[in-house]
Design a protein around this motif. Structure first.
Motif, short mmCIF file in Angstrom:
data_model
loop_
_atom_site.label_atom_id
_atom_site.label_comp_id
_atom_site.label_asym_id
_atom_site.label_seq_id
_atom_site.Cartn_x
_atom_site.Cartn_y
_atom_site.Cartn_z
N ARG A 116 84.01 -21.78 -14.87
CA ARG A 116 82.68 -21.22 -14.66
C ARG A 116 81.70 -22.03 -15.47
O ARG A 116 82.08 -22.72 -16.43
N GLU A 125 81.07 -27.31 -17.20
CA GLU A 125 81.99 -26.23 -16.87
C GLU A 125 82.74 -25.73 -18.09
O GLU A 125 82.94 -26.45 -19.07
N ARG A 153 80.38 -14.59 -5.77
CA ARG A 153 80.59 -15.67 -6.73
C ARG A 153 82.06 -15.77 -7.14
O ARG A 153 82.60 -16.87 -7.28
N ALA A 157 84.46 -19.06 -6.62
CA ALA A 157 85.22 -19.63 -7.72
C ALA A 157 86.72 -19.65 -7.41
O ALA A 157 87.43 -20.60 -7.75
N PHE A 274 78.36 -15.27 -13.23
CA PHE A 274 79.42 -16.25 -13.04
C PHE A 274 78.78 -17.50 -12.43
O PHE A 274 78.59 -17.58 -11.22
N LEU A 276 78.08 -21.20 -10.98
CA LEU A 276 78.85 -22.04 -10.06
C LEU A 276 78.29 -23.45 -10.00
O LEU A 276 78.45 -24.15 -9.00
#
Length: 347
Positions: A116, A125, A153, A157, A274, A276
């Motif tokens: 994430r 990340e 989301r 992921a 979260f 992306l």
């Protein structure tokens, strides 16, 4: 000729320091008292291996055989991350005796990697879990109210990480989850529902057996309660704030726990967002319809805006998905916009 003159060539005497040879050189001792480091490093291919179960302030719990030992990261790994779920190679004391400390000297190649970022515009990340098989997305039917776009989301992921998503709806005794589940009608999702007074152990064990499952969910949805029931652990559980409707964070780190009848659950801290930013926009399609992969993927040089052969746009245009389909398409477009990608639903 004088008696001291041997008639030899005395040209060296005319050169500076010519009277000295190699044997006269004095070597300065190594101040550290050890041998110079060699550039040849061991491969550790024959070192004992283990599986990382948790990370806590620079110390790692590593499952070796049937026991969890404590290890630290070796200096030669540098900035390479070690996360829960990693298979690692060990050196040092792997006995697991009190006070013992092994060293993680090598990390095996990862099969999957859940990540994430801080937000959709940040491509830095944060690695959460490695080598999981599937993602159990836990969401409450009420208290707190389900957030469709957060689930979107999680799905993005999961697909980006190579994980199979499973949706678990808790607290169905408080509200009917049918309207919420309608948002995901065009996805081939496996769904399990749970009541506070009736945890579906049989259905969940069918999902979890012989798998490594990472759990994700909004704070307060009952994720830790569910994990405790399945593993017999005592992870702290929280309550939902009556004013804000938000859950309180109770888990601060990821930890792998063994399911009673087989398999492993990696419980992660509850999050309210979260990011992306690290995800390839082409992977976003899979989270919105089971046949949403563009015929001409962006990675082949075709812009996403030219990829129209995907299910959700056609079905929304035909009115098949009703208002929820329109909302889902809006969510999809909002994600792409936040990631700086083109909207594939426009000419």
């Amino acid at each position: 000729m004088s008696w001291w003159d041997d008639g030899g060539d005395d040209s060296d005497e005319d050169e500076p320091y010519g009277q000295y040879d190699e044997s006269s050189v004095r070597l300065r001792p190594n101040p550290k008292g050890n041998r110079p480091r060699t550039k040849v490093r061991p491969t550790y291919d024959d070192a004992p291996t283990g599986w990382v179960t948790n990370v806590d302030r620079g110390r790692f719990g590593v499952l070796v055989g049937d026991a969890v030992i404590t290890a630290t990261k070796a200096r030669e790994l540098g900035k390479k991350s070690v996360v829960t779920g990693d298979t690692v190679f060990l050196a040092g004391d792997v006995s697991g005796e009190p006070g013992s400390l092994a060293r993680i000297v090598k990390v095996a190649e990862r099969t999957t990697l859940l990540r994430r970022s801080a937000d959709d515009s940040d491509d830095v990340e944060r690695v959460i879990v490695a080598n999981a098989d599937q993602m159990l997305i836990v969401v409450a039917a009420a208290d707190p109210a389900p957030r469709t776009r957060l689930i979107d989301r999680y799905l993005v992921a999961a697909f980006d990480a190579g994980l199979d998503p499973v949706l678990c709806i808790t607290k169905t005794d408080l509200a009917d989850p049918t309207p919420f589940l309608a948002h995901f009608a065009c996805l081939d999702l496996r769904i399990v529902t749970s009541r506070a007074d009736d945890v579906p152990f049989e259905a969940l064990h069918e999902v979890l057996d012989d798998k490594v499952t990472v759990t994700v969910g909004h704070s307060g949805v009952g994720k830790s309660t569910l994990v405790n029931a399945l593993t017999g652990s005592s992870r702290a559980t929280g309550v939902v704030n009556a004013v804000t409707g938000r859950g309180r964070h109770t888990s601060s780190s990821s930890i792998a726990l063994q399911v009673r009848d087989g398999g492993w659950i990696i419980d992660t801290p509850g999050v309210r967002s979260f990011g992306l930013g690290h995800v390839d926009p082409a992977n976003v399609f899979r989270a919105f319809a089971s046949h949403a992969i563009p015929v001409l993927p962006a990675r082949d040089g075709i812009p996403l805006a030219q990829a129209h052969d995907w299910e959700i746009v056609d079905r929304v245009a035909a009115g098949e998905l009703g208002p929820t389909g329109v909302e889902r398409l809006d969510s999809f477009r909002a994600l792409l916009t936040g990631m700086g990608a083109e909207d594939p639903g426009t000419e």
